[in-house]
Design a protein around this motif. Structure first.
Motif, PDB file in Angstrom:
ATOM      1  N   GLN A 116      -8.799  47.803  18.343  1.00 17.45           N
ATOM      2  CA  GLN A 116      -7.633  47.903  17.446  1.00 17.45           C
ATOM      3  C   GLN A 116      -6.893  49.217  17.673  1.00 17.45           C
ATOM      4  N   ARG A 117      -7.667  50.283  17.933  1.00 18.72           N
ATOM      5  CA  ARG A 117      -7.003  51.574  18.180  1.00 18.72           C
ATOM      6  C   ARG A 117      -6.225  51.515  19.495  1.00 18.72           C
ATOM      7  N   GLN A 118      -6.785  50.800  20.472  1.00 16.35           N
ATOM      8  CA  GLN A 118      -6.080  50.606  21.737  1.00 16.35           C
ATOM      9  C   GLN A 118      -4.787  49.818  21.507  1.00 16.35           C
ATOM     10  N   GLU A 119      -4.901  48.836  20.602  1.00 11.55           N
ATOM     11  CA  GLU A 119      -3.731  48.012  20.299  1.00 11.55           C
ATOM     12  C   GLU A 119      -2.613  48.856  19.667  1.00 11.55           C
ATOM     13  N   ILE A 120      -3.014  49.841  18.841  1.00 10.42           N
ATOM     14  CA  ILE A 120      -2.012  50.721  18.215  1.00 10.42           C
ATOM     15  C   ILE A 120      -1.222  51.456  19.298  1.00 10.42           C
ATOM     16  N   VAL A 121      -1.954  52.010  20.284  1.00  4.00           N
ATOM     17  CA  VAL A 121      -1.289  52.744  21.372  1.00  4.00           C
ATOM     18  C   VAL A 121      -0.348  51.797  22.119  1.00  4.00           C
ATOM     19  N   ASP A 122      -0.858  50.599  22.388  1.00  3.85           N
ATOM     20  CA  ASP A 122      -0.093  49.606  23.131  1.00  3.85           C
ATOM     21  C   ASP A 122       1.191  49.215  22.396  1.00  3.85           C
ATOM     22  N   VAL A 123       1.078  49.016  21.079  1.00  2.59           N
ATOM     23  CA  VAL A 123       2.241  48.582  20.295  1.00  2.59           C
ATOM     24  C   VAL A 123       3.252  49.725  20.166  1.00  2.59           C
ATOM     25  N   ILE A 124       2.751  50.979  19.991  1.00  5.03           N
ATOM     26  CA  ILE A 124       3.696  52.111  19.921  1.00  5.03           C
ATOM     27  C   ILE A 124       4.492  52.180  21.227  1.00  5.03           C
ATOM     28  N   LYS A 125       3.790  52.015  22.356  1.00  6.02           N
ATOM     29  CA  LYS A 125       4.485  52.074  23.648  1.00  6.02           C
ATOM     30  C   LYS A 125       5.524  50.959  23.740  1.00  6.02           C
ATOM     31  N   ALA A 126       5.126  49.764  23.301  1.00  5.33           N
ATOM     32  CA  ALA A 126       6.053  48.621  23.400  1.00  5.33           C
ATOM     33  C   ALA A 126       7.254  48.816  22.472  1.00  5.33           C
ATOM     34  N   ASP A 127       7.013  49.338  21.249  1.00  2.48           N
ATOM     35  CA  ASP A 127       8.101  49.450  20.263  1.00  2.48           C
ATOM     36  C   ASP A 127       9.018  50.638  20.543  1.00  2.48           C
ATOM     37  N   VAL A 128       8.416  51.763  20.969  1.00  2.70           N
ATOM     38  CA  VAL A 128       9.221  52.978  21.129  1.00  2.70           C
ATOM     39  C   VAL A 128       9.747  53.102  22.557  1.00  2.70           C
ATOM     40  N   LEU A 129       8.857  52.904  23.532  1.00  3.18           N
ATOM     41  CA  LEU A 129       9.265  53.096  24.928  1.00  3.18           C
ATOM     42  C   LEU A 129       9.721  51.797  25.587  1.00  3.18           C
ATOM     43  N   GLU A 130       9.541  50.701  24.847  1.00  3.64           N
ATOM     44  CA  GLU A 130       9.911  49.374  25.340  1.00  3.64           C
ATOM     45  C   GLU A 130       9.195  49.011  26.630  1.00  3.64           C
ATOM     46  N   THR A 131       7.929  49.449  26.734  1.00  3.02           N
ATOM     47  CA  THR A 131       7.105  48.999  27.864  1.00  3.02           C
ATOM     48  C   THR A 131       6.589  47.602  27.531  1.00  3.02           C
ATOM     49  N   LYS A 132       5.966  46.945  28.510  1.00  2.00           N
ATOM     50  CA  LYS A 132       5.472  45.603  28.193  1.00  2.00           C
ATOM     51  C   LYS A 132       4.104  45.704  27.516  1.00  2.00           C
ATOM     52  N   LEU A 133       3.782  44.688  26.722  1.00  2.00           N
ATOM     53  CA  LEU A 133       2.483  44.663  26.046  1.00  2.00           C
ATOM     54  C   LEU A 133       1.401  44.389  27.070  1.00  2.00           C
ATOM     55  N   HIS A 134       0.285  45.136  26.997  1.00  2.00           N
ATOM     56  CA  HIS A 134      -0.775  44.929  27.984  1.00  2.00           C
ATOM     57  C   HIS A 134      -1.785  43.888  27.509  1.00  2.00           C
ATOM     58  N   GLY A 135      -2.619  44.295  26.557  1.00  2.00           N
ATOM     59  CA  GLY A 135      -3.677  43.381  26.128  1.00  2.00           C
ATOM     60  C   GLY A 135      -3.122  42.267  25.270  1.00  2.00           C
ATOM     61  N   PRO A 136      -4.003  41.315  24.870  1.00  2.00           N
ATOM     62  CA  PRO A 136      -3.577  40.292  23.905  1.00  2.00           C
ATOM     63  C   PRO A 136      -3.333  40.962  22.560  1.00  2.00           C
ATOM     64  N   ILE A 137      -2.377  40.466  21.815  1.00  2.00           N
ATOM     65  CA  ILE A 137      -2.046  41.112  20.543  1.00  2.00           C
ATOM     66  C   ILE A 137      -2.586  40.258  19.384  1.00  2.00           C
ATOM     67  N   SER A 138      -3.049  40.942  18.322  1.00  2.00           N
ATOM     68  CA  SER A 138      -3.669  40.221  17.193  1.00  2.00           C
ATOM     69  C   SER A 138      -2.777  39.100  16.690  1.00  2.00           C
ATOM     70  N   THR A 139      -3.407  38.037  16.208  1.00  2.00           N
ATOM     71  CA  THR A 139      -2.631  36.905  15.700  1.00  2.00           C
ATOM     72  C   THR A 139      -2.021  37.231  14.342  1.00  2.00           C
ATOM     73  N   GLY A 140      -2.764  37.956  13.499  1.00  2.00           N
ATOM     74  CA  GLY A 140      -2.214  38.361  12.189  1.00  2.00           C
ATOM     75  C   GLY A 140      -1.364  39.604  12.367  1.00  2.00           C
ATOM     76  N   HIS A 141      -1.481  40.571  11.423  1.00  2.00           N
ATOM     77  CA  HIS A 141      -0.774  41.844  11.608  1.00  2.00           C
ATOM     78  C   HIS A 141      -1.336  42.504  12.855  1.00  2.00           C
ATOM     79  N   ASN A 142      -0.477  43.090  13.693  1.00  2.00           N
ATOM     80  CA  ASN A 142      -1.066  43.884  14.767  1.00  2.00           C
ATOM     81  C   ASN A 142      -1.617  45.153  14.116  1.00  2.00           C
ATOM     82  N   ALA A 143      -2.497  45.877  14.838  1.00  2.00           N
ATOM     83  CA  ALA A 143      -3.236  46.980  14.209  1.00  2.00           C
ATOM     84  C   ALA A 143      -2.302  48.064  13.667  1.00  2.00           C
ATOM     85  N   LEU A 144      -1.177  48.288  14.350  1.00  2.00           N
ATOM     86  CA  LEU A 144      -0.239  49.321  13.881  1.00  2.00           C
ATOM     87  C   LEU A 144       0.479  48.842  12.617  1.00  2.00           C
TER      88      LEU A 144
END
Ligand code: HEM
Ligand code: HEM
Length: 242
Positions: A116-144
């Motif tokens: 989940q902590r990895q997912e937070i880093v991944d989502v921040i990168k996707a939302d702020v830097l607009e990079t692509k999502l790496h791992g699978p993302i949670s079905t409910g709320h994402n961790a961030l």
């Protein structure tokens, strides 16, 4: 929206998008969560607008002498009415955090696992830097999102406490009276009012960013984020077990 754009942002190859993929339909947001969401959204917007008008009444609305009209009375009435609806709706959501499905439970709000902590880093990168999502993302709320909602819930509590503290000087009803001791603690009526007003801007910022991100994730994840908060269903790839 062109296919290559989706591919670039979501990490799904263009070829994979054109090929049919297996998705399963998952019932994520139960009716009480969706009802909570929309009652909360409507009342919070109404509280922000009426709260702003209480803090900065618009002079142009006074068509006649103050005693000849009641518009400010209506503004305050709507603020107090929405306040009660919003608080009891929030209490219902707190309860649902203990009895709802796994996506609604309190455990979904805290990043206790490493993934989940990895997912937070991944989502921040996707939302702020607009990079692509790496791992699978949670079905409910994402961790961030879960963590941010938790802090937003704390802000809901703070605004409720300061709101009822302000109300305690103008009402003898038992609920506001419970908060009367907050007023001296925050340096008197002016102190409470200051904090209650300041948090208005937290909610305004939250709403703008939240609505933008809800649509952005609908776009980059491509599995029905927006419709899920209306109908309850999302889609996930057959192999994903998150
Ligand atoms: C949750 C979202 C809320 C927001 C964004 C909000 C916002 C505001 C703002 C900006 C003001 C004007 C403060 C000023 O004088 O500058 C205000 C006044 C007030 N709010 Fe809220 N409020 C909220 C919830 C509540 C709640 C839950 C209550 C509980 C009853 C409440 C009770 C009051 C009272 C009593 C006043 C003063 C009214 C007056 O002096 O005429 N508010 N609110
Ligand atoms: C305008 C005020 C709004 C507020 C205060 C708000 C607040 C929230 C909160 C607190 C949650 C967490 C729900 C829970 O677990 O109980 C949530 C989830 C969600 N909201 Fe909103 N919302 C608003 C408007 C909207 C709008 C206009 C949309 C899109 C049309 C939207 C889409 C979503 C979605 C898709 C989720 C679930 C996905 C996720 O976890 O991020 N919201 N919202």
């Amino acid at each position: 929206m062109s296919t290559p754009n989706v591919a670039a942002n979501s990490g799904i190859s263009a070829a994979a998008i054109e090929r049919p993929a297996d998705y399963r339909r998952v019932y994520v947001w139960e009716l009480p969560v969706r009802a909570y969401h929309w009652i909360n959204a409507i009342t919070l917007v109404a509280l922000c607008v009426t709260g702003y008008l209480i803090g900065a009444p618009i002079r142009a609305f006074y068509a006649a002498e103050a005693y000849q009209q009641y518009w400010f009375g209506w503004v305050r009435f709507i603020h107090f009415l929405c306040a009660y609806v919003y608080v009891f709706n929030f209490l219902a959501r707190l309860y649902w955090g203990f009895v709802g499905n796994k996506y609604a439970r309190w455990s979904a709000f805290f990043p206790l696992k490493k993934s989940q902590r990895q997912e937070i880093v991944d989502v921040i990168k996707a939302d702020v830097l607009e990079t692509k999502l790496h791992g699978p993302i949670s079905t409910g709320h994402n961790a961030l999102a879960g963590l941010i909602y938790f802090f937003t819930f704390l802000a809901f509590v703070f605004q409720t406490v300061t709101g009822f503290a302000l109300y305690s000087s103008m009402s003898n009803s038992w609920m506001p009276r419970m908060f009367v001791w907050i007023v001296p603690l925050m340096g008197g009526d002016a102190g409470v009012r200051f904090w209650h007003h300041l948090f208005l801007w937290f909610f305004v910022s939250f709403i703008v960013v939240h609505v933008y991100l809800a649509f952005y994730h609908d776009y980059i994840e491509g599995r029905g984020t927006i419709s899920s908060i209306v109908g309850g269903w999302k889609f996930e790839r057959e192999k994903s077990d998150k």
